[in-house]
Design an enzyme around this catalytic site. Sequence first.
Site, PDB file in Angstrom:
ATOM      1  N   ASP A   1     -26.137 -24.317  38.246  1.00  0.00           N
ATOM      2  CA  ASP A   1     -26.405 -25.746  38.337  1.00  0.00           C
ATOM      3  C   ASP A   1     -25.400 -26.416  39.265  1.00  0.00           C
ATOM      4  OD1 ASP A   1     -28.372 -25.291  36.459  1.00  0.00           O
ATOM      5  OD2 ASP A   1     -27.108 -25.891  34.770  1.00  0.00           O
ATOM      6  N   LYS A   2     -25.762 -27.572  39.762  1.00  0.00           N
ATOM      7  CA  LYS A   2     -24.923 -28.279  40.733  1.00  0.00           C
ATOM      8  C   LYS A   2     -23.505 -28.495  40.221  1.00  0.00           C
ATOM      9  CE  LYS A   2     -24.914 -32.432  43.654  1.00  0.00           C
ATOM     10  NZ  LYS A   2     -25.661 -33.658  44.033  1.00  0.00           N
TER      11      LYS A   2
END
Length: 246
Positions: free
Chosen positions: A104-105
């Site tokens: 995830d970012k």
Amino acid sequence: MMRLDKLLGHTGWGTRKELKELCKGGHVTVNGTVCRDSSRKVDPFADAVAVDGEAVVYEEHIYLMLNKPAGVVSATEDNLSPTVIGLLPQKYQGAGLFPVGRLDKDTTGLLLITNDGVWAHGITAPKKHTDKVYEAVVAGTIPDDVGERFASGLVLADGLHCLPARAEQTGEDRLTIVVQEGKFHQVKRMCAAVGLRVTKLQRRSIGALVLDEALQPGDFRPLTEAERELPFSSKNPFQQEKNMVL
């Protein structure tokens, strides 16, 4: 054999148009002789290619370990956010690299990058059941039975049935979590299922390959030949230390 411009593009010397001009300008030599034809066929392993005297070193397949920082996306390109490929120097930009799976970012830690599709598939294929170890900082009260609940196979809010996983409390607000899947936001959603909100998440290992602690966020290095085999190990390196047998 491959076209000269393909070889130069693979090793980060520019776009096809730029390489054509580079050759026309007499900047490229093949076996010591100036080559002005960017379409010439060369043997990347036998012919000595150089740009302005600098040797061009060709690697068909590239394998990198990246300590992914927060704020970048696990993608080759994105219109809104910086990507993990964009963290790499120019010489890698034409090699067709892509992240193996995704983080995830805002998740940090071990991310593998390659241009070897067969190798990548061998790591990400669900049937491999490869351990992935995460360190999570969470908000909320960690349930006393968190380990049992993860081991039983959590059912998430959208009905997803997770494979049995492992969670062990390692601090007042910390968990070590081992999963064998990689669904969208899975670790965060699993924590939410037991009443916890993840505030920080780092991936420490894939199979037996552990993130190099010498790598600062955003740093990378090539994998050694031996390290390339470690993600295929079905057992994580913290298993014996933590007695975390799935």
